[in-house]
Motif scaffolding. Structure first.
Motif, PDB file in Angstrom:
ATOM      1  N   ILE A 157     -20.751 -39.670  49.435  1.00 51.53           N
ATOM      2  CA  ILE A 157     -22.151 -39.656  49.860  1.00 51.53           C
ATOM      3  C   ILE A 157     -22.153 -39.575  51.378  1.00 51.53           C
ATOM      4  N   HIS A 158     -22.706 -38.492  51.887  1.00 48.53           N
ATOM      5  CA  HIS A 158     -22.641 -38.222  53.318  1.00 48.53           C
ATOM      6  C   HIS A 158     -23.889 -38.776  54.007  1.00 48.53           C
ATOM      7  N   VAL A 159     -23.822 -38.886  55.317  1.00 43.45           N
ATOM      8  CA  VAL A 159     -24.896 -39.542  56.072  1.00 43.45           C
ATOM      9  C   VAL A 159     -26.238 -38.869  55.772  1.00 43.45           C
ATOM     10  N   GLY A 160     -27.212 -39.688  55.407  1.00 42.71           N
ATOM     11  CA  GLY A 160     -28.556 -39.181  55.123  1.00 42.71           C
ATOM     12  C   GLY A 160     -28.802 -38.785  53.686  1.00 42.71           C
ATOM     13  N   GLN A 161     -27.764 -38.776  52.851  1.00 40.66           N
ATOM     14  CA  GLN A 161     -27.925 -38.328  51.465  1.00 40.66           C
ATOM     15  C   GLN A 161     -28.260 -39.489  50.535  1.00 40.66           C
ATOM     16  N   THR A 162     -28.942 -39.141  49.434  1.00 34.71           N
ATOM     17  CA  THR A 162     -29.285 -40.109  48.388  1.00 34.71           C
ATOM     18  C   THR A 162     -28.948 -39.532  47.026  1.00 34.71           C
ATOM     19  N   ASN A 192     -15.113 -29.303  46.160  1.00 33.12           N
ATOM     20  CA  ASN A 192     -15.271 -28.919  44.754  1.00 33.12           C
ATOM     21  C   ASN A 192     -16.188 -29.890  44.022  1.00 33.12           C
ATOM     22  N   GLN A 193     -16.098 -31.167  44.385  1.00 32.99           N
ATOM     23  CA  GLN A 193     -17.010 -32.145  43.796  1.00 32.99           C
ATOM     24  C   GLN A 193     -18.446 -31.813  44.171  1.00 32.99           C
ATOM     25  N   ALA A 194     -18.671 -31.460  45.440  1.00 33.10           N
ATOM     26  CA  ALA A 194     -20.016 -31.100  45.889  1.00 33.10           C
ATOM     27  C   ALA A 194     -20.527 -29.865  45.154  1.00 33.10           C
ATOM     28  N   MET A 242     -20.866 -23.013  49.842  1.00 34.94           N
ATOM     29  CA  MET A 242     -20.100 -23.637  50.915  1.00 34.94           C
ATOM     30  C   MET A 242     -18.661 -23.174  50.807  1.00 34.94           C
ATOM     31  N   GLY A 243     -17.999 -23.083  51.956  1.00 39.89           N
ATOM     32  CA  GLY A 243     -16.620 -22.630  51.957  1.00 39.89           C
ATOM     33  C   GLY A 243     -15.974 -22.895  53.302  1.00 39.89           C
ATOM     34  N   ALA A 264     -31.492 -28.431  44.665  1.00 40.46           N
ATOM     35  CA  ALA A 264     -32.540 -28.449  45.694  1.00 40.46           C
ATOM     36  C   ALA A 264     -32.599 -29.856  46.275  1.00 40.46           C
ATOM     37  N   ARG A 265     -32.447 -29.970  47.588  1.00 43.56           N
ATOM     38  CA  ARG A 265     -32.401 -31.275  48.234  1.00 43.56           C
ATOM     39  C   ARG A 265     -32.812 -31.127  49.695  1.00 43.56           C
ATOM     40  N   ALA A 266     -32.830 -32.238  50.442  1.00 45.84           N
ATOM     41  CA  ALA A 266     -33.254 -32.208  51.840  1.00 45.84           C
ATOM     42  C   ALA A 266     -32.108 -32.418  52.815  1.00 45.84           C
ATOM     43  N   THR A 267     -30.931 -32.854  52.320  1.00 41.29           N
ATOM     44  CA  THR A 267     -29.789 -33.143  53.202  1.00 41.29           C
ATOM     45  C   THR A 267     -28.510 -32.619  52.564  1.00 41.29           C
ATOM     46  N   THR A 268     -27.774 -31.810  53.309  1.00 40.04           N
ATOM     47  CA  THR A 268     -26.520 -31.273  52.782  1.00 40.04           C
ATOM     48  C   THR A 268     -25.385 -31.509  53.760  1.00 40.04           C
ATOM     49  N   GLN A 269     -24.174 -31.646  53.221  1.00 40.27           N
ATOM     50  CA  GLN A 269     -22.994 -31.816  54.055  1.00 40.27           C
ATOM     51  C   GLN A 269     -22.435 -30.461  54.452  1.00 40.27           C
ATOM     52  N   VAL A 270     -21.815 -30.441  55.643  1.00 43.92           N
ATOM     53  CA  VAL A 270     -21.079 -29.267  56.100  1.00 43.92           C
ATOM     54  C   VAL A 270     -19.701 -29.765  56.539  1.00 43.92           C
ATOM     55  N   TYR A 271     -18.678 -29.351  55.820  1.00 46.38           N
ATOM     56  CA  TYR A 271     -17.334 -29.849  56.061  1.00 46.38           C
ATOM     57  C   TYR A 271     -16.786 -29.301  57.376  1.00 46.38           C
ATOM     58  N   PRO A 272     -15.889 -30.037  58.024  1.00 47.01           N
ATOM     59  CA  PRO A 272     -15.310 -29.545  59.271  1.00 47.01           C
ATOM     60  C   PRO A 272     -14.558 -28.242  59.056  1.00 47.01           C
ATOM     61  N   GLY A 273     -14.797 -27.296  59.972  1.00 50.81           N
ATOM     62  CA  GLY A 273     -14.157 -25.989  59.844  1.00 50.81           C
ATOM     63  C   GLY A 273     -14.681 -25.194  58.667  1.00 50.81           C
ATOM     64  N   ALA A 274     -15.930 -25.436  58.286  1.00 52.38           N
ATOM     65  CA  ALA A 274     -16.476 -24.799  57.087  1.00 52.38           C
ATOM     66  C   ALA A 274     -17.957 -24.478  57.295  1.00 52.38           C
ATOM     67  N   TRP A 275     -18.545 -23.870  56.279  1.00 56.67           N
ATOM     68  CA  TRP A 275     -19.959 -23.498  56.323  1.00 56.67           C
ATOM     69  C   TRP A 275     -20.662 -23.926  55.050  1.00 56.67           C
ATOM     70  N   THR A 276     -21.970 -24.097  55.158  1.00 52.42           N
ATOM     71  CA  THR A 276     -22.838 -24.313  53.997  1.00 52.42           C
ATOM     72  C   THR A 276     -24.052 -23.405  54.154  1.00 52.42           C
ATOM     73  N   ALA A 277     -24.433 -22.739  53.069  1.00 55.02           N
ATOM     74  CA  ALA A 277     -25.593 -21.844  53.097  1.00 55.02           C
ATOM     75  C   ALA A 277     -26.732 -22.455  52.295  1.00 55.02           C
ATOM     76  N   ILE A 278     -27.937 -22.392  52.862  1.00 53.52           N
ATOM     77  CA  ILE A 278     -29.131 -22.910  52.189  1.00 53.52           C
ATOM     78  C   ILE A 278     -30.230 -21.854  52.217  1.00 53.52           C
ATOM     79  N   LEU A 279     -31.111 -21.909  51.219  1.00 51.78           N
ATOM     80  CA  LEU A 279     -32.280 -21.031  51.142  1.00 51.78           C
ATOM     81  C   LEU A 279     -33.535 -21.895  51.156  1.00 51.78           C
ATOM     82  N   ILE A 280     -34.544 -21.458  51.936  1.00 47.09           N
ATOM     83  CA  ILE A 280     -35.754 -22.258  52.120  1.00 47.09           C
ATOM     84  C   ILE A 280     -36.971 -21.374  51.905  1.00 47.09           C
ATOM     85  N   SER A 281     -37.848 -21.795  50.993  1.00 51.06           N
ATOM     86  CA  SER A 281     -39.118 -21.101  50.772  1.00 51.06           C
ATOM     87  C   SER A 281     -40.159 -21.703  51.708  1.00 51.06           C
ATOM     88  N   LEU A 282     -40.575 -20.948  52.704  1.00 53.35           N
ATOM     89  CA  LEU A 282     -41.391 -21.481  53.802  1.00 53.35           C
ATOM     90  C   LEU A 282     -42.873 -21.537  53.424  1.00 53.35           C
TER      91      LEU A 282
END
Length: 590
Positions: free
Chosen positions: A269-274, A340-342, A469-470, A489-507
Motif C-alpha cells: 500500500i503506497h502513500v496516499g492509497q486506500t 505484478n501484484q499491482a 505500468m512498466g 479506477a482510482r485516485a492514487t497510483t504508484q509509479v515504481y522507480p525507473g518505471a512509468w504508469t499510464a492513466i486515462l482521465i475523462s475530463l
C-alpha cells in the motif's frame, strides 16, 4: 428574559436562518461534523511530541456518509499557522471550491472558523482526509472518510460483521515544522522513526527493537465472522506492506471501485492509497495474531525498526502473540513481484458502483484520447540556490491568489496556462504553470519516475483508470500493453522507480484540480501542478457558484472581512443557530 425579548430574538434568528447560504441538495440527507483542529502532546513512539489532533483525537474522527449525502464540516483552526483540509478521493463534483488545496482555496487563518459544504455525489468507497499545507500531515490531522452505498444498490459481497478503519503510515518524532526546516535547508528527511497503526506505535514483539511502554493498536473480533477492514497509507513517503498473520486479505474495493475479489497474503500500500479487504476470522485462536505494516523498497535490515505492529484479538484467544513477525515479500532488490501484484488488481466490471448500472458500462478503452501529457520527475535539483522537486522540469510555486478565485475575479498574472505536454529540455524553473484541460476531453497521462524512490501520484476531482505500468522509458509502443477493459479506477497510483504508469482521465468535472505526488517531501518542494477545466457554456449544472463564505487572499485580500460574531454564526450554519434559538426559547442565559 422577557417574553417580548425572546420573541424578537426568535424573529431575528429566523431571519438569519433564511439568509444562510444553501449549497446542499435539499432532497438528500446531510451529515454534519464540527472539527476543532489543535495541537496536543502524545507519545506514539514512546517519546512525547506535538501532534495535530481533531476534537482532541489522534487520529481524527471518521466521517461516515452515504452516496449523495451532503457533508458539512465546520473547521475551527486552533493551530498557530494556516490550515486547509482536503478530502483525498472525494471528487467534489461541480465544486472544486471545497477541495481544500491552495490552488482553489485561501487558507483558514489561525483562530478562524470555516465551513466545508459539499455533496458526495455518485460515489461509494474508502478514503481519508488530511491537512494539505506545509507538511502538516506528518504531524497528524488525518482521519478516515467512508461513503456507504445506498440501500437500493446491490453490493458484491455479504454485509460484514463489522467495518474497521486502519490508518498506517511512516512517522517522525520531529514534528512538521522541524521537517519543513530540514527541507528548506536542503536536507533529506532521513529514515522515519517508526510506523504507526491508528496513531499508535508497535506492539512489543521484539524487546531489542521496541522499547517498553508504547501503546499499540488492538482490533477485537469474533471467531468465524467476516469483517471489512479499510486500510489507508496516510504517511509521509514510505510504501508499506500490509499483512495479518495467518489470515488472507480478500481485496474487495479500492478508492471507490469494487475490485475483482482476490486473496492476498500481503499487499503493498503506497502513500496516499486506500484498500478495502474482507477478512474472515477462521483461525483457531491459539493466540493473538500480528497485524504488520513494514517499509518496502528499502534496506530492510537497516529499516527493521520502521515497522508498525498491532494485534488482532479473537474473543476466545488463548494467549498473546509471540514469536517472529510474518515474513514480507522476499524481493528487496527486485520490484517485479510488487508491480505484478499491482497489475493483478482489476476492476469488477459487473458490480454496481454508486449507481445500479455495472461499473464496466463505462467502456473507457474505446474512447479516443484527445490530449496526452508526459509528466516526468527526476531527483531534486537546485533552483535559485534552493533545493526543489520538479515535474517535467517545472517546480510548482503556489499562487498567492488561488487559481479558481483568480478566474472568478479575472485576476491577471496569478498563474500561467502553459504546462508543457512533454518535459522541458532546458534548465528547470519555478513557475505557477497549469495544465489546460479540455472539458469533456479524454486525457492520457504518462507518469515517468526517473528517481530511485517510489512515488505515488494523486489527482483531485477524479477517479482515473490505471491502464499500464512498466520499467524503463515509456514509448508510443507501450500503449500495446495497456489494459483497455478492467483497469482499476482510482485516485492514487504508484509509479515504481525507473518505471512509468499510464492513466486515462475523462475530463467531465469542471474546476481546478490538483495533480501531485503524495510523497510529502517532494510535494512540499514543488512536485505538483493543477488541471484547469472550464465549460465554455458556464452554468450551474456543471459548476456550482462560489460559496458565500469563500475566503479571500492574495490580490483579493481587500475583499476579506474580519471574522466577527455574525460571521462565526454564519459559518457554523443553521445547526448552531437552531441551538441558540432553542436555548433562548427555553429561557436560558447564553
Amino acid at each position: 428574559m422577557a417574553t417580548s425579548s425572546i420573541f424578537l430574538s426568535f424573529l431575528l434568528l429566523c431571519n438569519c436562518i433564511s439568509l444562510l447560504p444553501i449549497f446542499t441538495s435539499a432532497e438528500d440527507p446531510t451529515v454534519s461534523y464540527k472539527f476543532e483542529v489543535s495541537y496536543i502532546t502524545a507519545s506514539p513512539l514512546g517519546v512525547p511530541q506535538q501532534v495535530i489532533a481533531i476534537n482532541g483525537e489522534f487520529p481524527g474522527p471518521t466521517i461516515n456518509s452515504t452516496t449523495n449525502n451532503n457533508v458539512v464540516v465546520n473547521v475551527r483552526n486552533k493551530l498557530d499557522e494556516n490550515l486547509l483540509l482536503t478530502w483525498a478521493g472525494v471528487q467534489q463534483k461541480r465544486s472544486s471550491w471545497q477541495d481544500g488545496v491552495l490552488g482553489t482555496n485561501c487558507p483558514i487563518p489561525p483562530k478562524w472558523n470555516w465551513t466545508y459544504n459539499f455533496q458526495v455525489k455518485d460515489q461509494i468507497g474508502s478514503y481519508f482526509y488530511f491537512p494539505s499545507l506545509n507538511l502538516q500531515r506528518a504531524s497528524g490531522g488525518f482521519g478516515g472518510f467512508v461513503i456507504n452505498p445506498r440501500s437500493v444498490i446491490p453490493v458484491p459481497f455479504d454485509t460484514p460483521a463489522g467495518d474497521i478503519i486502519v490508518l498506517i503510515g511512516d512517522w517522525y518524532i520531529r514534528n512538521h515544522t522541524a521537517l519543513r526546516k530540514a527541507l528548506d535547508a536542503g536536507h533529506d528527511l532521513g529514515m522515519p522513526d517508526g510506523v504507526l497503526i491508528n496513531g499508535k506505535g508497535p506492539y512489543r514483539y521484539n524487546d531489542t527493537l521496541v522499547p517498553d511502554g508504547i501503546d499499540h493498536e488492538t482490533i477485537n473480533v469474533e471467531p468465524g465472522k467476516t469483517y471489512r477492514i479499510r486500510v489507508s497509507n496516510v504517511g509521509v513517503s514510505t510504501s508499506l506492506n500490509f499483512r495479518i498473520q495467518n489470515h488472507n486479505l480478500l481485496l474487495a474495493e479500492s478508492e471507490g471501485s469494487y475490485t475483482v475479489q482476490q486473496n492476498y497474503t500481503s499487499l503493498d500500500i503506497h502513500v496516499g492509497q486506500t484498500y478495502s479487504f474482507l477478512i474472515t476470522m477462521d483461525q483457531n485462536a491459539s493466540s493473538d495474531y500480528y497485524i504488520v505494516a513494514s517499509a518496502r523498497f528499502v534496506n530492510e535490515s537497516r529499516w527493521q525498526r520502521v515497522t508498525g505492529v498491532g494485534i488482532l484479538h479473537y474473543s476466545n484467544s488463548k494467549g498473546k502473540a509471540s514469536g517472529p513477525l510474518p515474513d514480507p515479500p522476499q524481493d528487496q532488490y527486485d520490484n517485479t513481484f510488487s508491480m505484478n501484484q499491482a497489475r493483478s488488481i482489476r476492476w469488477n466490471v459487473s458490480a454496481s458502483g454508486a449507481r445500479p448500472n455495472p461499473q464496466g458500462s463505462f467502456k473507457y478503452g474505446s474512447i479516443n484520447v484527445t490530449e496526452v501529457y508526459i509528466l516526468k520527475n527526476k531527483p531534486p535539483v537546485t533552483i535559485n540556490g534552493k533545493k526543489r522537486a520538479t515535474l517535467s522540469g517545472i517546480s510548482f510555486v503556489n499562487p498567492t491568489t488561488p487559481i479558481r478565485l483568480a478566474d472568478e475575479f479575472k485576476v491577471k498574472g496569478a498563474y500561467k496556462l502553459d504546462f508543457p505536454t512533454e518535459p522541458l529540455t532546458g534548465p528547470p524553473k519555478m513557475e505557477t504553470s497549469v495544465i489546460n484541460g479540455t472539458y469533456r476531453g479524454f486525457m492520457e497521462v504518462i507518469l515517468q519516475n526517473n528517481e530511485t524512490k517510489m512515488h505515488s501520484y494523486h489527482m483531485d476531482g477524479y477517479a482515473f483508470f490505471v491502464v499500464g505500468m512498466g520499467y524503463g522509458e515509456w514509448t508510443n509502443d507501450s500503449r500495446g500493453t495497456y489494459n483497455k477493459w478492467d483497469g482499476i479506477a482510482r485516485a492514487t497510483t504508484q509509479v515504481y522507480p525507473g518505471a512509468w504508469t499510464a492513466i486515462l482521465i475523462s475530463l467531465d468535472n469542471v474546476g481546478v484540480w490538483n495533480l501531485r505526488t503524495e510523497n510529502l517531501d517532494s510535494w512540499y518542494l514543488g512536485q505538483e501542478t493543477y488541471v484547469r477545466i472550464v465549460n465554455p457554456e458556464k452554468n450551474n449544472k456543471t459548476e456550482l457558484p462560489m460559496p458565500d463564505n469563500a475566503l479571500f487572499c492574495g490580490a483579493l485580500s481587500r475583499m476579506q472581512k474580519p471574522q466577527d460574531i455574525s460571521s462565526a454564526l454564519r459559518v457554523h450554519g443553521s445547526v448552531a443557530i437552531f441551538g441558540v434559538l432553542m436555548a433562548m426559547l427555553s429561557g436560558l442565559v447564553l
